[in-house]
Write an enzyme that holds these catalytic residues in place. Structure first.
Site: not given
Length: 362
Positions: A104, A191, A225
């Site tokens: 990430e 995200k 994540c």
């Protein structure tokens, strides 16, 4: 004496009549229930409920080598980080990797420990300057950095999944970029829901960027994540048939491994989790960069993110990693398994359709 012929009053004949009536009634009840069903039962002419799937049981099927990169960003220096990414990609390719997954925010950096000087109703001058530098380190998509990443994927003949900080005007997004082994940019995933304080610096993605790419090495997708804790996002990826489930992250806790194992089992897919391994010295020194609340306890060699990158099979076996020792390339080979459901240990027909490979540690 001749055998007695049963009469209507005979117990044996009465039992036969009662049994026949009971069978007739059961058939009638079953017919009524079948007609009431929301999904009608298949008839003999409708064929099997689940079509037979050819899983490619050929023992000579090729293996696919995958690598997750565990390494730190060169913070506030995107050109140097791109140089580092190419060195790592070249090394992975030299080991025969065909799919390489980076952590990430590898390009642009994960701003661990920073609060950008924000309190409700106020921002400090130093925090504004921190955001200016962080914004400058982000990349445009498309843009020259994307072109370079595409060229790197083509040069080393690998499928590349890269975590970046994407700049779109004055909004930043935590994004994953996808490239094929011919040097083509395939697309991106933003995200959807930044976690906690991430929301003060990153914009929100949406459902338009949840791709799963069908490639010669398998169907590739990614969730970033703590997005992996969103059941409907995972379901969307499963519905698209994801086989190579990439999970770039910034979470190095032991409990993260439980999530990765669960997703591998739930989705019948391979999970490739890539995290940075960072020490305090990988970030600019204070006072330029301060780890709020912990800076006084940190030495240059203090570990601020311990990695934990891993590769997990659809059966839940951890096949490579987790690694908590330092920067590393963590690799495993993917090979096709047979199409015998009992041999795979599966009893979910949907899993039989999705699972197409198994992993063996090299």
């Amino acid at each position: 004496m001749p055998d007695r012929v049963p009469t209507p009053s005979s117990p044996s004949l009465n039992s036969q009549i009662q049994n026949q009536n009971q069978v007739t009634e059961e058939i009638a009840v079953a017919e009524r229930l079948r007609n009431m069903a929301l999904v009608p039962s298949p008839t003999a002419n409708e064929g099997p409920l689940f079509a037979e799937v050819d899983m490619g049981a050929d023992a000579s099927a090729p293996t696919i080598r995958a690598t997750v990169v565990q390494a730190a960003t060169i913070f506030y220096d995107t050109p140097a980080t791109l140089d580092k990414a190419e060195r790592l990609l070249a090394e992975a390719a030299s080991y025969g990797s065909q799919l390489v997954v980076f952590p990430e925010a590898f390009i642009g950096g994960y701003p661990r420990g920073s609060n950008f000087g924000v309190t409700i109703g106020n921002r400090t001058a130093k925090g504004k300057e921190e955001f200016r530098k962080y914004h400058a380190a982000a990349i445009d998509v498309p843009g020259p950095e994307v072109d370079r990443l595409a060229a790197m994927a083509g040069k080393y003949k690998v499928y590349l999944v890269m975590g970046v900080i994407e700049r779109d005007g004055y909004t930043l997004y935590c994004t994953v970029l996808f490239f094929d082994s011919q040097g083509h940019y395939l697309g991106k995933h933003r995200k959807i829901m930044p976690t906690a304080l991430e929301r003060i610096i990153w914009g929100f993605g949406d459902g338009s960027t949840i791709p799963v790419y069908d490639t010669p090495i398998g169907k590739i997708g990614a969730a970033i994540c703590w997005e992996n804790r969103m059941p409907l996002l995972r379901t969307a990826m499963y519905a698209k048939g994801v086989e190579l489930y990439c999970a770039p992250t910034a979470d190095s806790r032991d409990v993260w491994q439980a999530s990765m194992t669960h997703i591998a089992l739930e989705g019948g897919c391979f999970v490739l989790s890539a995290n940075q391994f960072c020490r305090r010295k990988d970030y600019p020194p204070p006072p330029e960069y301060v780890f709020s609340g912990t800076e006084e306890d940190l030495l240059p060699d203090s570990v601020v993110c311990a990695g934990g990158s891993a590769i997990i099979s659809p059966s839940g076996a951890v096949l490579a990693g987790p690694n908590y020792e330092g920067e590393a390339l963590i690799s495993a080979d993917l090979a096709v398994v047979g199409n015998d459901m009992s041999a795979c240990g599966l009893n979910n027909p949907r899993q039989v359709i999705i699972i197409a490979r198994e992993l063996f540690v090299t």
